[in-house]
Design an enzyme around this catalytic site. Structure first.
Site, PDB file in Angstrom:
ATOM      1  N   GLU A 166      52.293  36.746  32.525  1.00 51.31           N
ATOM      2  CA  GLU A 166      53.193  37.135  33.631  1.00 51.31           C
ATOM      3  C   GLU A 166      54.342  36.147  33.866  1.00 51.31           C
ATOM      4  O   GLU A 166      54.616  35.707  34.979  1.00 51.31           O
ATOM      5  CB  GLU A 166      52.350  37.315  34.913  1.00 51.31           C
ATOM      6  CG  GLU A 166      51.272  38.367  34.732  1.00 51.31           C
ATOM      7  CD  GLU A 166      50.328  38.504  35.927  1.00 51.31           C
ATOM      8  OE1 GLU A 166      50.624  37.936  36.993  1.00 51.31           O
ATOM      9  OE2 GLU A 166      49.282  39.156  35.783  1.00 51.31           O
ATOM     10  N   GLU A 282      44.193  44.930  30.373  1.00 47.77           N
ATOM     11  CA  GLU A 282      43.531  44.880  31.691  1.00 47.77           C
ATOM     12  C   GLU A 282      43.524  46.256  32.393  1.00 47.77           C
ATOM     13  O   GLU A 282      43.708  46.361  33.586  1.00 47.77           O
ATOM     14  CB  GLU A 282      44.229  43.871  32.610  1.00 47.77           C
ATOM     15  CG  GLU A 282      44.385  42.480  32.044  1.00 47.77           C
ATOM     16  CD  GLU A 282      45.076  41.534  32.997  1.00 47.77           C
ATOM     17  OE1 GLU A 282      45.186  41.854  34.189  1.00 47.77           O
ATOM     18  OE2 GLU A 282      45.514  40.441  32.565  1.00 47.77           O
TER      19      GLU A 282
HETATM   20  O1  G3I Z   1      32.754  34.997  42.879  1.00 44.56           O
HETATM   21  C1  G3I Z   1      33.131  33.632  42.702  1.00 44.56           C
HETATM   22  C2  G3I Z   1      32.304  32.740  43.598  1.00 44.56           C
HETATM   23  O2  G3I Z   1      30.924  32.830  43.234  1.00 44.56           O
HETATM   24  C3  G3I Z   1      32.793  31.328  43.414  1.00 44.56           C
HETATM   25  O3  G3I Z   1      32.077  30.462  44.270  1.00 44.56           O
HETATM   26  C4  G3I Z   1      34.273  31.238  43.699  1.00 44.56           C
HETATM   27  C5  G3I Z   1      34.762  29.824  43.416  1.00 44.56           C
HETATM   28  O4  G3I Z   1      36.180  29.841  43.425  1.00 44.56           O
HETATM   29  O5  G3I Z   1      35.002  32.119  42.837  1.00 44.56           O
HETATM   30  C6  G3I Z   1      34.593  33.469  43.006  1.00 44.56           C
HETATM   31  O6  G3I Z   1      35.298  34.173  42.043  1.00 44.56           O
HETATM   32  C7  G3I Z   1      36.584  34.679  42.384  1.00 44.56           C
HETATM   33  C8  G3I Z   1      36.741  35.874  41.462  1.00 44.56           C
HETATM   34  O7  G3I Z   1      38.050  36.426  41.553  1.00 44.56           O
HETATM   35  C9  G3I Z   1      35.724  36.959  41.824  1.00 44.56           C
HETATM   36  O8  G3I Z   1      35.844  38.010  40.858  1.00 44.56           O
HETATM   37  C10 G3I Z   1      37.644  33.625  42.072  1.00 44.56           C
HETATM   38  O9  G3I Z   1      37.575  32.565  43.005  1.00 44.56           O
HETATM   39  C11 G3I Z   1      39.018  34.283  42.104  1.00 44.56           C
HETATM   40  O10 G3I Z   1      40.008  33.346  41.678  1.00 44.56           O
HETATM   41  C12 G3I Z   1      39.040  35.468  41.168  1.00 44.56           C
HETATM   42  O11 G3I Z   1      40.293  36.102  41.229  1.00 44.56           O
HETATM   43  C13 G3I Z   1      40.712  36.684  39.986  1.00 44.56           C
HETATM   44  C14 G3I Z   1      42.231  36.631  39.950  1.00 44.56           C
HETATM   45  O12 G3I Z   1      42.722  37.257  38.739  1.00 44.56           O
HETATM   46  C15 G3I Z   1      42.714  35.197  39.951  1.00 44.56           C
HETATM   47  O13 G3I Z   1      42.133  34.531  38.858  1.00 44.56           O
HETATM   48  C16 G3I Z   1      40.236  38.112  39.906  1.00 44.56           C
HETATM   49  O14 G3I Z   1      38.814  38.118  39.740  1.00 44.56           O
HETATM   50  C17 G3I Z   1      40.865  38.805  38.702  1.00 44.56           C
HETATM   51  O15 G3I Z   1      40.557  40.194  38.703  1.00 44.56           O
HETATM   52  C18 G3I Z   1      42.388  38.651  38.691  1.00 44.56           C
HETATM   53  O16 G3I Z   1      42.845  39.193  37.454  1.00 44.56           O
HETATM   54  C19 G3I Z   1      44.268  39.153  37.221  1.00 44.56           C
HETATM   55  C20 G3I Z   1      44.493  38.752  35.772  1.00 44.56           C
HETATM   56  O17 G3I Z   1      43.911  37.492  35.534  1.00 44.56           O
HETATM   57  C21 G3I Z   1      45.983  38.752  35.460  1.00 44.56           C
HETATM   58  N1  G3I Z   1      46.560  40.078  35.732  1.00 44.56           N
HETATM   59  C22 G3I Z   1      46.348  40.539  37.119  1.00 44.56           C
HETATM   60  C23 G3I Z   1      44.856  40.572  37.413  1.00 44.56           C
HETATM   61  C24 G3I Z   1      44.555  41.155  38.783  1.00 44.56           C
HETATM   62  O18 G3I Z   1      45.059  40.311  39.772  1.00 44.56           O
END
Ligand code: G3I
Length: 364
Positions: A166, A282
């Protein structure tokens, strides 16, 4: 062996996969029997066309035995939803934690799945210390050392890397259409070149991907986005930046801006003419804004997915499709607290119309 004992065994395998790799031959025999019991899978349909189907997951999901069984049945490739981003890998400066990524790779290897990396350089999901240090020091080794360390750790074991994610945002107003991120402010547009060269050096076998979202729909903002992506790719390849493929994220909305098949087809033809491969990295279809009738939302989402995949898979440069998750089970509750239904399997791991749409796009 009946399904119950297969499921029990898979639960032990899924749990075990986080610690050790059971005998591959046995996993192979079990997986084939599971897929037979459930009919043809997306993994098999894709493979018949010499393509791949895969999805994103995280380590906590692998502990859910039923989900792990569905994952090994349906997916031929795995990608980390968030656990191979810098926020997870380098929480503290200079201290790398590969445990989650290694567990996901072990699971993929145990089940004969390919594995891809997401993502080395992004403006989001970075550790809290990074941006300030980049701004203060302007030291490009903060970028290249990280790429070399992480791509080097997984050297030879990944199908591909989303090297830069991105980096384009025409709304930021730059003539080159690049996102005015802290990376760009610190190092200029060449940060992208540095990242790809470092990744190539660290893992010559991995396919190097530029990954972005915004090329799919037909609005004027998407026209500008596609033009900016093409301009970026043409210029980068002219500078001999080692980009091998374009990752189209494929985040769509069933009741929002629709894919313009004509514009998307023409764009992908241009990408192919640059000598690049294409993958959907994705894919999901959000159903916010849809009617109360769930079956109508599901059908509209499936039609949206099919219209998109028919165009992408109609281009011979396309190598595969990944969805951003496999099941609705782990999606946050969406619109008005409604269970989001953006993925091929529902929360009970049953195949939805979107599964049929993807299967159809693979030629089922
Ligand atoms: O569930 C855990 C928790 O157990 C843990 O203690 C905590 C510690 O930080 O993290 C939690 O996980 C979170 C996770 O989402 C849950 O699925 C993460 O903090 C959080 O950062 C994460 O966000 C992700 C986001 O990108 C940022 O990395 C999303 O899952 C993910 O779907 C999203 O994906 C992005 C792609 O990478 C790039 N394109 C867009 C897409 C959607 O936003």
């Amino acid at each position: 062996m009946n399904m119950l004992s297969k499921r029990a065994l898979l639960q032990r395998m899924a749990a075990g996969a986080l610690a050790c790799a059971p005998v591959n031959a046995f996993a192979q025999q079990l997986r084939s029997s599971v897929s037979e019991a459930n009919g043809v899978s997306l993994r098999q349909l894709a493979a018949r066309r010499r393509l791949f189907y895969g999805c994103a997951a995280n380590t906590s999901q692998l502990k859910d035995g039923d989900f792990a069984a569905a994952l090994t049945r349906e997916a031929g490739m795995l990608v980390a939803e968030y656990e191979m981003k810098r926020k997870t890998i380098e929480r503290k400066r200079g201290r790398f934690d590969f445990r989650a990524g290694d567990a996901l790779l072990a699971f993929a290897t145990t089940h004969g799945m390919a594995f891809r990396g997401h993502t080395l350089v992004w403006h989001r999901s970075n550790p809290s210390w990074l941006e300030d240090v980049v701004n203060d020091t302007r030291d490009p080794k903060l970028l290249t050392n990280y790429v070399e360390a992480v791509a080097g750790h997984y050297k030879g074991r990944l199908h591909s890397w989303d090297v830069v994610n991105e980096a384009i945002n025409p709304e930021d107003g730059r003539a080159d259409g690049l996102r005015n991120s802290f990376w760009l402010k610190a190092f200029g547009p060449s940060y992208i070149d540095r990242a790809f060269h470092a990744a190539r050096q660290a893992d010559p076998k991995a396919l190097l991907v530029y990954n972005d979202q915004g090329c799919e729909a037909g609005l004027p903002e998407n026209d500008r986005f596609r033009a900016a992506v093409l301009k970026f790719l043409e210029r980068a390849l002219t500078r001999r930046v080692p980009i091998d493929a374009l990752g189209l994220q494929g985040h769509l909305r069933a009741f929002g801006a629709q894919v313009d098949q004509k514009k998307l087809r023409a764009f992908l033809d241009e990408v192919k003419s640059l000598g690049l491969r294409i993958l959907v990295s994705e894919h999901d279809v959000k159903d916010e804004g849809g009617p109360p009738d769930m079956s109508l939302r599901d059908k509209t989402a499936a039609d949206t997915s099919r219209r998109f995949l028919d165009v992408v898979l109609g281009n011979s440069a396309t190598i595969g499709v990944l969805t951003w998750g496999l099941s609705d089970r782990y999606l946050d509750r969406g619109w008005f607290g409604r269970q989001a239904r953006a993925l091929p399997l529902d929360a009970e791991l049953r195949r939805k119309p979107m599964w049929q749409a993807i299967a159809g796009a693979f030629g089922a």
